[in-house]
Design a protein around this motif. Sequence first.
Motif, PDB file in Angstrom:
ATOM      1  N   GLN A  30       0.850  -1.188   0.000  1.00 13.68           N
ATOM      2  CA  GLN A  30       0.000   0.000   0.000  1.00 13.68           C
ATOM      3  C   GLN A  30       0.885   1.237   0.000  1.00 13.68           C
ATOM      4  N   TYR A  31       0.699   2.098  -1.009  1.00 17.92           N
ATOM      5  CA  TYR A  31       1.492   3.323  -1.047  1.00 17.92           C
ATOM      6  C   TYR A  31       0.620   4.570  -0.952  1.00 17.92           C
ATOM      7  N   GLU A  32      -0.711   4.369  -1.017  1.00 22.33           N
ATOM      8  CA  GLU A  32      -1.678   5.459  -0.884  1.00 22.33           C
ATOM      9  C   GLU A  32      -2.952   4.823  -0.348  1.00 22.33           C
ATOM     10  N   ILE A  33      -3.855   5.609   0.213  1.00 16.61           N
ATOM     11  CA  ILE A  33      -5.023   5.055   0.899  1.00 16.61           C
ATOM     12  C   ILE A  33      -5.742   3.998   0.051  1.00 16.61           C
ATOM     13  N   SER A  34      -5.876   4.235  -1.249  1.00 19.94           N
ATOM     14  CA  SER A  34      -6.658   3.339  -2.109  1.00 19.94           C
ATOM     15  C   SER A  34      -5.829   2.569  -3.124  1.00 19.94           C
ATOM     16  N   ASN A  35      -4.503   2.647  -3.030  1.00 18.72           N
ATOM     17  CA  ASN A  35      -3.659   2.084  -4.085  1.00 18.72           C
ATOM     18  C   ASN A  35      -2.538   1.198  -3.566  1.00 18.72           C
ATOM     19  N   PHE A  36      -2.303   0.114  -4.306  1.00 20.63           N
ATOM     20  CA  PHE A  36      -1.345  -0.915  -3.923  1.00 20.63           C
ATOM     21  C   PHE A  36      -0.520  -1.287  -5.145  1.00 20.63           C
ATOM     22  N   ALA A  37       0.783  -1.514  -4.961  1.00 21.59           N
ATOM     23  CA  ALA A  37       1.630  -1.823  -6.115  1.00 21.59           C
ATOM     24  C   ALA A  37       2.838  -2.644  -5.699  1.00 21.59           C
ATOM     25  N   ARG A  38       3.341  -3.391  -6.666  1.00 24.72           N
ATOM     26  CA  ARG A  38       4.660  -3.985  -6.483  1.00 24.72           C
ATOM     27  C   ARG A  38       5.667  -2.833  -6.479  1.00 24.72           C
ATOM     28  N   PRO A  39       6.747  -2.935  -5.702  1.00 24.59           N
ATOM     29  CA  PRO A  39       7.748  -1.862  -5.696  1.00 24.59           C
ATOM     30  C   PRO A  39       8.193  -1.513  -7.115  1.00 24.59           C
ATOM     31  N   GLY A  40       8.152  -0.218  -7.426  1.00 21.45           N
ATOM     32  CA  GLY A  40       8.541   0.257  -8.753  1.00 21.45           C
ATOM     33  C   GLY A  40       7.373   0.412  -9.718  1.00 21.45           C
ATOM     34  N   PHE A  41       6.177  -0.090  -9.321  1.00 24.62           N
ATOM     35  CA  PHE A  41       5.012  -0.001 -10.203  1.00 24.62           C
ATOM     36  C   PHE A  41       3.939   0.958  -9.665  1.00 24.62           C
ATOM     37  N   GLU A  42       4.303   1.791  -8.711  1.00 21.20           N
ATOM     38  CA  GLU A  42       3.370   2.819  -8.244  1.00 21.20           C
ATOM     39  C   GLU A  42       3.019   3.726  -9.417  1.00 21.20           C
ATOM     40  N   SER A  43       1.789   4.241  -9.438  1.00 14.93           N
ATOM     41  CA  SER A  43       1.376   5.120 -10.536  1.00 14.93           C
ATOM     42  C   SER A  43       2.106   6.460 -10.433  1.00 14.93           C
ATOM     43  N   LYS A  44       3.043   6.686 -11.357  1.00 12.68           N
ATOM     44  CA  LYS A  44       3.798   7.947 -11.349  1.00 12.68           C
ATOM     45  C   LYS A  44       2.864   9.127 -11.590  1.00 12.68           C
ATOM     46  N   HIS A  45       1.852   8.907 -12.430  1.00 12.93           N
ATOM     47  CA  HIS A  45       0.930  10.002 -12.736  1.00 12.93           C
ATOM     48  C   HIS A  45       0.140  10.405 -11.485  1.00 12.93           C
ATOM     49  N   ASN A  46      -0.438   9.437 -10.810  1.00 13.36           N
ATOM     50  CA  ASN A  46      -1.218   9.778  -9.617  1.00 13.36           C
ATOM     51  C   ASN A  46      -0.337  10.346  -8.511  1.00 13.36           C
TER      52      ASN A  46
END
Length: 384
Positions: free
Chosen positions: A235-251
Motif C-alpha cells: 500500500q502506497y496510498e489510501i486506495s492504491n497498492f503496487a509492487r515496488p517500482g510499479f506505483e502510478s507515477k501520474h497519480n
Amino acid sequence: MNLIQSVYVHIPFCQQICHYCDFTKFFYNEQLANDYIDALKQEISTYVKENNTKIRTIFIGGGTPTALTVDQLEGVLEQLSLKFDLTVCEEFTIEANPGDFSEEKIKLLTSYGVNRVSLGVQVFDNAMLKELGRIHTVQDVYHTIELLQKHGIDNISTDLIYALPNQSIAHFKASLQAAMSLNLPHLSTYALQIEPKTVFYQRYKKGKLHRPAQEDEVQMYEILKATAKANGLLQYEISNFARPGFESKHNLTYWNNEYYYGFGAGAYGYLPGKRYGNIRPLPAYIKQAKLDGKPILHIDSIGKKEQMEEEMFLGLRRMQGVNKRHFAAKFGISVDQVYRSSIEELIQKGWLIEDVNTIVLTEEGKLLANEVFERFLLEEEMLK
C-alpha cells in the motif's frame, strides 16, 4: 524538466453509462466525438505553444477512451506526440474497459509509447457487473489482459469497487482473490460512493439500494490491505497498492502536490498559483475550446494557505506521509509552526503518528481520513 510534470486528457464518451458514475460522460456519437477531438486539439495547442515539450507522465482517462475509433484515437495521440516529447515520458497510461481492445488499437497505442493500462474491472461477478451497468464480463477481463501482455504491455492496473449493493464479505474476498490470481503489478480500490445524478442515487433515495453495513465495509478494507500485502502489493496510498517500482507515477503527481495540465470536458488542471476546472457539457466545451482554446468554467486562486492545506491533505494520503523538511523548504515555515496543535490532537486520538521527519496516518486514521484532513484547514489569521 518543464515545471508542469504531467498531462491529464479526458475522453468523456462511453458505450453505456454505469449506474454509479458521476464523471463527465456522454453516450458515444461518432460526429460528436470528431468535433470533440478537434476542440481538444485546439485546447492543447493553446496551453502548449512549443512542440516536443518535456513531460513526465500522461494519463488518458474518461469516460472510456477506448470507446473511440482507431482513427479518432490516433488523432488524439498524434496531437500529444506533436506537443509533448513522448520519448522522455516515463509513464503513459490509458484507461480502458475490459473487452474494448482490438489488436489494432493496442498496436496503435504501443506505437505512440503507451506503456500502462488501467482496466476498469470493478468486480469479478457477471451478475453484479450487470447490476452496476457494466457491459463487460469476467471473461473479457482475462481476454483483454492476455491481449495486452501479448503486445508487451505488462504494466496493467485493475480497478475494484467494494461495499457494493448487497455485497457480502465472502463475496468481496472471492472477487479480490480473483484479482490477485492475475498477478498484476497494481491495484486501485474504492468503496462505492453514492453520488448525486446517478442511477444508484435515485434508487438509494427510493430505498431500493442497500449498501453493506459500515462495519462490513471497514472489514473489507482490512481484508484488502492484508490480502494485497500477502500477494506482494504494498500500500502506497489510501486506495492504491503496487509492487515496488510499479506505483502510478501520474497519480503521485497529484499526491505530491505537483503541477499538471488537465485537458478536455470537465477536466481539472493545476498550474502555478491556480487550479482550474473545465466546462462539463459537451456542446459548451466544444464551442469555447474552438473559440479561444480555454474552455474554463472556474479558476481557484492557490496561495500559500491553500498550498499548505493541500500539502497536508495529499501528503497524508500517501503511506510515506508528509515530510517535515520538504514542507519547511517549500514554504519557509515549519509544519509545527502552522499545525502543532492539530497534530497533537490527532496523535492523541490515535489517528496520526510522527517521528523526527515524517507525519503519517495510523490504520485507524486511514479509515477516518476525511475527518483528519479537516483539521488541516487554516484560517487566514493563523498565518499572520
